[in-house]
Design an enzyme around this catalytic site. Sequence first.
Site, PDB file in Angstrom:
ATOM      1  N   ASP A  68       0.831  -1.210   0.000  1.00 36.66           N
ATOM      2  CA  ASP A  68       0.000   0.000   0.000  1.00 36.66           C
ATOM      3  C   ASP A  68       0.869   1.265   0.000  1.00 36.66           C
ATOM      4  OD1 ASP A  68       0.858  -0.132   2.611  1.00 36.66           O
ATOM      5  OD2 ASP A  68      -1.127   0.156   3.515  1.00 36.66           O
ATOM      6  N   SER A  69       2.192   1.091   0.067  1.00 39.11           N
ATOM      7  CA  SER A  69       3.095   2.232  -0.127  1.00 39.11           C
ATOM      8  C   SER A  69       2.870   2.845  -1.515  1.00 39.11           C
ATOM      9  CB  SER A  69       4.558   1.798   0.028  1.00 39.11           C
ATOM     10  OG  SER A  69       4.829   0.685  -0.793  1.00 39.11           O
ATOM     11  N   LYS A 137      -1.330  -9.450   2.548  1.00 35.64           N
ATOM     12  CA  LYS A 137      -0.585  -9.015   3.734  1.00 35.64           C
ATOM     13  C   LYS A 137      -1.461  -8.057   4.515  1.00 35.64           C
ATOM     14  CE  LYS A 137       3.071  -6.005   3.614  1.00 35.64           C
ATOM     15  NZ  LYS A 137       2.598  -4.902   4.472  1.00 35.64           N
ATOM     16  N   GLU A 139      -1.386  -5.504   8.226  1.00 38.48           N
ATOM     17  CA  GLU A 139      -0.620  -4.980   9.350  1.00 38.48           C
ATOM     18  C   GLU A 139      -1.307  -5.345  10.658  1.00 38.48           C
ATOM     19  OE1 GLU A 139       0.320  -0.796   9.039  1.00 38.48           O
ATOM     20  OE2 GLU A 139       1.047  -1.030   6.985  1.00 38.48           O
ATOM     21  N   GLU A 206       9.123  -4.612  10.410  1.00 41.64           N
ATOM     22  CA  GLU A 206       9.563  -3.292   9.926  1.00 41.64           C
ATOM     23  C   GLU A 206      10.080  -2.419  11.064  1.00 41.64           C
ATOM     24  OE1 GLU A 206       6.850  -1.178   7.350  1.00 41.64           O
ATOM     25  OE2 GLU A 206       8.149   0.594   7.294  1.00 41.64           O
TER      26      GLU A 206
HETATM   27  O1  KIV Z   1       3.450  -1.134   1.606  1.00 44.88           O
HETATM   28  C1  KIV Z   1       4.601  -1.585   1.532  1.00 44.88           C
HETATM   29  O2  KIV Z   1       5.346  -1.327   0.587  1.00 44.88           O
HETATM   30  C2  KIV Z   1       5.054  -2.439   2.616  1.00 44.88           C
HETATM   31  C3  KIV Z   1       6.509  -2.757   2.653  1.00 44.88           C
HETATM   32  C4  KIV Z   1       7.228  -1.560   3.128  1.00 44.88           C
HETATM   33  C5  KIV Z   1       6.804  -3.948   3.484  1.00 44.88           C
HETATM   34  O3  KIV Z   1       4.303  -2.839   3.439  1.00 44.88           O
END
Ligand code: KIV
Length: 294
Positions: A68-69, A137, A139, A206
């Site tokens: 989500d980055s 994924k 969090e 992280e």
């Molecule tokens: O959103 C993302 O790119 C991430 C990575 C930094 C692990 O969660």
Amino acid sequence: MSSQSTLSKKSAVADPDQSPETKPKRKRMTVPGFMARKGGEPLVCLTAYTAHVANLLDQRCDLLLVGDSLGMVIHGMPNTLGVTLEHMIMHGQGVMRGAEKSLVVVDLPFGSFEESPEIAFRNAARVVKETGCAAVKLEGGAEMAPTIRHLTRRGIPVMAHIGLMPQNMNVMGGFKVAGRDERDWEGIIQDAREVEKAGAFSVVVEGVTEPLAEKITQSISIPTIGIGASAQCDGQILVFEDMIGLFPRVPTFVKRYGNMQDMIEGAADTYAEEVRARRFPGDDHVYTLSKKDG
Ligand code: KIV
């Protein structure tokens, strides 16, 4: 022509060096295959958000994360909180068109999974159905264990994400490295144990100190994938645009392996100069009349 067919599929090219006899086609990494690498050769992971970048990284990585980055890196958002399920699905579809070999994991964005395990399943199932990715994924540590259990028992592999959790930035008051104070270690190690017990196949760790990363990696039997968490993890992940110098931020943990920003600016400067001087397009870049027979 579909966008998939425009991408390089090396295994389909008639090149003796790449032929099936000399170079067997590498099969796509699976969730069990990824888990089996715990404690072995470090797992190579990068983010990817588009089909062509995914295609370039695919042969070189074990896992591609549609993180989500992308909200910040692609869409210019100030943080990841504004990212929607639709963003993740659209970029996930692109990455799946470009990647043949890597395990592709798509992030569940803020607001799409926290409310209940049932809502998380509905949204995660949409991501899997509409992108074809192998896993999601999310969090969260111990507090997300019931959701991780709910998803994995219903056929959706989950990669957890503990330590510094960017979706928690408003609660934390920013992006804070975790585990600088040893008194915080137990909670984070417990998070790792709980997500493993709930069925997560791997966990992103992280922004934690090196000794804590080592302890986490030793405390669980699923691979730990570090970002800003030292070499004491079973694998590493970086945001691709950070790694190639295409994104202005340079956090301590990022190593720049290229400088794409300078390359792009240089190319754009030269192009602009040549257009203004009428040097582009030149003879090599114009269409000519068809040749007359005889
Ligand atoms: O959103 C993302 O790119 C991430 C990575 C930094 C692990 O969660």
